[in-house]
Design an enzyme around this catalytic site. Sequence first.
Site, PDB file in Angstrom:
ATOM      1  N   ASN A 128      73.847 -57.180 -52.322  1.00  0.00           N
ATOM      2  CA  ASN A 128      72.446 -57.400 -52.664  1.00  0.00           C
ATOM      3  C   ASN A 128      71.794 -58.217 -51.544  1.00  0.00           C
ATOM      4  O   ASN A 128      72.211 -59.340 -51.281  1.00  0.00           O
ATOM      5  CB  ASN A 128      72.420 -58.160 -54.005  1.00  0.00           C
ATOM      6  CG  ASN A 128      71.025 -58.531 -54.463  1.00  0.00           C
ATOM      7  OD1 ASN A 128      70.065 -58.491 -53.704  1.00  0.00           O
ATOM      8  ND2 ASN A 128      70.915 -58.926 -55.726  1.00  0.00           N
ATOM      9  N   HIS A 188      66.150 -51.494 -55.863  1.00  0.00           N
ATOM     10  CA  HIS A 188      66.798 -52.705 -55.372  1.00  0.00           C
ATOM     11  C   HIS A 188      68.298 -52.604 -55.650  1.00  0.00           C
ATOM     12  O   HIS A 188      68.708 -52.242 -56.754  1.00  0.00           O
ATOM     13  CB  HIS A 188      66.189 -53.922 -56.070  1.00  0.00           C
ATOM     14  CG  HIS A 188      66.910 -55.185 -55.769  1.00  0.00           C
ATOM     15  ND1 HIS A 188      67.234 -55.562 -54.485  1.00  0.00           N
ATOM     16  CD2 HIS A 188      67.395 -56.167 -56.582  1.00  0.00           C
ATOM     17  CE1 HIS A 188      67.883 -56.709 -54.521  1.00  0.00           C
ATOM     18  NE2 HIS A 188      68.004 -57.092 -55.782  1.00  0.00           N
ATOM     19  N   CYS A 231      63.735 -60.779 -54.774  1.00  0.00           N
ATOM     20  CA  CYS A 231      64.208 -59.404 -54.555  1.00  0.00           C
ATOM     21  C   CYS A 231      63.102 -58.370 -54.731  1.00  0.00           C
ATOM     22  O   CYS A 231      63.277 -57.205 -54.376  1.00  0.00           O
ATOM     23  CB  CYS A 231      65.378 -59.100 -55.478  1.00  0.00           C
ATOM     24  SG  CYS A 231      66.718 -60.271 -55.272  1.00  0.00           S
TER      25      CYS A 231
HETATM   26  N1  COA Z   1      85.936 -62.687 -59.458  1.00  0.00           N
HETATM   27  C1  COA Z   1      86.761 -62.769 -60.508  1.00  0.00           C
HETATM   28  N2  COA Z   1      86.384 -63.204 -61.715  1.00  0.00           N
HETATM   29  C2  COA Z   1      85.095 -63.568 -61.849  1.00  0.00           C
HETATM   30  C3  COA Z   1      84.188 -63.510 -60.792  1.00  0.00           C
HETATM   31  C4  COA Z   1      84.650 -63.046 -59.557  1.00  0.00           C
HETATM   32  N3  COA Z   1      83.862 -62.951 -58.477  1.00  0.00           N
HETATM   33  N4  COA Z   1      82.995 -63.925 -61.242  1.00  0.00           N
HETATM   34  C5  COA Z   1      83.135 -64.242 -62.544  1.00  0.00           C
HETATM   35  N5  COA Z   1      84.416 -64.025 -62.915  1.00  0.00           N
HETATM   36  C6  COA Z   1      85.006 -64.218 -64.231  1.00  0.00           C
HETATM   37  C7  COA Z   1      84.274 -65.257 -65.052  1.00  0.00           C
HETATM   38  O1  COA Z   1      84.707 -66.559 -64.732  1.00  0.00           O
HETATM   39  C8  COA Z   1      84.632 -64.847 -66.450  1.00  0.00           C
HETATM   40  O2  COA Z   1      85.908 -65.299 -66.743  1.00  0.00           O
HETATM   41  P1  COA Z   1      86.202 -66.028 -68.150  1.00  0.00           P
HETATM   42  O3  COA Z   1      85.882 -64.991 -69.188  1.00  0.00           O
HETATM   43  O4  COA Z   1      87.623 -66.386 -68.047  1.00  0.00           O
HETATM   44  O5  COA Z   1      85.252 -67.185 -68.177  1.00  0.00           O
HETATM   45  C9  COA Z   1      84.712 -63.329 -66.361  1.00  0.00           C
HETATM   46  O6  COA Z   1      84.896 -63.016 -64.977  1.00  0.00           O
HETATM   47  C10 COA Z   1      83.496 -62.608 -66.888  1.00  0.00           C
HETATM   48  O7  COA Z   1      82.356 -63.213 -66.311  1.00  0.00           O
HETATM   49  P2  COA Z   1      80.930 -62.761 -66.704  1.00  0.00           P
HETATM   50  O8  COA Z   1      79.947 -63.593 -65.942  1.00  0.00           O
HETATM   51  O9  COA Z   1      80.808 -62.694 -68.190  1.00  0.00           O
HETATM   52  O10 COA Z   1      80.957 -61.285 -66.118  1.00  0.00           O
HETATM   53  P3  COA Z   1      79.943 -60.122 -66.343  1.00  0.00           P
HETATM   54  O11 COA Z   1      80.650 -58.988 -66.936  1.00  0.00           O
HETATM   55  O12 COA Z   1      78.658 -60.580 -66.945  1.00  0.00           O
HETATM   56  O13 COA Z   1      79.601 -59.725 -64.839  1.00  0.00           O
HETATM   57  C11 COA Z   1      77.929 -59.982 -63.147  1.00  0.00           C
HETATM   58  C12 COA Z   1      79.004 -60.678 -63.972  1.00  0.00           C
HETATM   59  C13 COA Z   1      77.309 -61.048 -62.244  1.00  0.00           C
HETATM   60  C14 COA Z   1      78.582 -58.907 -62.285  1.00  0.00           C
HETATM   61  C15 COA Z   1      76.875 -59.339 -64.080  1.00  0.00           C
HETATM   62  O14 COA Z   1      76.451 -60.278 -65.048  1.00  0.00           O
HETATM   63  C16 COA Z   1      75.687 -58.861 -63.321  1.00  0.00           C
HETATM   64  O15 COA Z   1      75.788 -57.966 -62.524  1.00  0.00           O
HETATM   65  N6  COA Z   1      74.497 -59.438 -63.572  1.00  0.00           N
HETATM   66  C17 COA Z   1      73.307 -59.103 -62.829  1.00  0.00           C
HETATM   67  C18 COA Z   1      73.298 -59.883 -61.554  1.00  0.00           C
HETATM   68  C19 COA Z   1      72.263 -59.416 -60.592  1.00  0.00           C
HETATM   69  O16 COA Z   1      72.047 -58.261 -60.424  1.00  0.00           O
HETATM   70  N7  COA Z   1      71.641 -60.382 -59.910  1.00  0.00           N
HETATM   71  C20 COA Z   1      70.685 -60.153 -58.887  1.00  0.00           C
HETATM   72  C21 COA Z   1      69.396 -59.708 -59.426  1.00  0.00           C
HETATM   73  S1  COA Z   1      68.220 -59.591 -58.177  1.00  0.00           S
END
Ligand code: COA
Length: 325
Positions: free
Chosen positions: A282, A252, A111
């Site tokens: 993204n 980004h 990215c």
């Molecule tokens: N829809 C519904 N539920 C979802 C889901 C989706 N698409 N994806 C994950 N969940 C669930 C998980 O299974 C988890 O459930 P559980 O508690 O029963 O296990 C819950 O939602 C929370 O998941 P978690 O991974 O802890 O969520 P989060 O608050 O950390 O958010 C992201 C996840 C990915 C949105 C966040 O971590 C993020 O934005 N990270 C940065 C990612 C990024 O920018 N990547 C690219 C960089 S270049």
Amino acid sequence: MDIKIKGTGSAVPKLRVTNDDLSRLMDTSDEWIRTRTGIEARHLAVEETTTGLAVEAAGQALENAGLKPEELDIIIAASVTADKLLPNLSCEVQSALGASNAVAFDINAACSGFLFALNTARMYLAGGNYRNALVIGAETLSKIMDWTDRRTCVLFGDGAGAAVVTAEESSAEKGGIISMLQGSDGARGMVLNCNNRPVNNPFVKNDASLSYVFMNGQEVYKFAVKTVPEAIREVVEQSGFSMDEIDWFILHQANLRIIESVAKRLHQPMEKFPTNLQECGNISAASVPILLDSVNKRGMIKKGDKIVLAGFGAGLTWGATVLVW
Ligand code: COA
């Protein structure tokens, strides 16, 4: 020498897939995706290819810059999803454009790829032997997603952005790219990876089936909200401008919460942070140039505006620049 962005272009696939569309394919919801990321829709390739999107964006950037393909000296494409291993994406774009005088090569910095490619072009141009560069970020990430992994596949989209960068005699006023930095931390590479080229030959036994993007979302989130503001602070300090003098922060487009957190840590209003992740998700290396093209084409940037571009992602890698439009 002033190294300036003279033209921009972008392209996304026709198919627009909303969060509701995804919720019909997997256990997710518009509410979950929107509140955690800000993403509402993304464009996914059906007939389109990484090369085709890159060529479309590049053609627009050349037109916007008023340059002919033969005037290009360098083409640098950043991508993790080129259509072929060989030849490289840049050579494919060169061939499609008829940019027969250019040297063409690719960069993979995920990215941050567009920022890395822009800095590489800048250094080639500053060397004095080259005048016009085409810098591209292009991806069809949908082909390396695990569409059964709702934690990752809902975040990404496909598309391409391009910028024509030229070297000009220095003017009295500060112009073009003023400062730039890049960083890498390979030790944390496993938090965002796609291991899909295992050793495979008659002398090894392995499961050579393709693997897809794996992401530890929380670790990536922590990395982004710490590293991006630090990088921006450093690159702005190098430029000699104050943070308040910066007119636009083009980041980004991974997650609206990351962008809001960066704005808060830099004590800057969100109005200075244009976004398109709502419609694009993204798009890795293509995010920054697609957004730059969108603000350019909408006439939002004026001559003399001070702009920060910043990218971050797998590697881990990050890059930022300050430029005067
Ligand atoms: N829809 C519904 N539920 C979802 C889901 C989706 N698409 N994806 C994950 N969940 C669930 C998980 O299974 C988890 O459930 P559980 O508690 O029963 O296990 C819950 O939602 C929370 O998941 P978690 O991974 O802890 O969520 P989060 O608050 O950390 O958010 C992201 C996840 C990915 C949105 C966040 O971590 C993020 O934005 N990270 C940065 C990612 C990024 O920018 N990547 C690219 C960089 S270049």
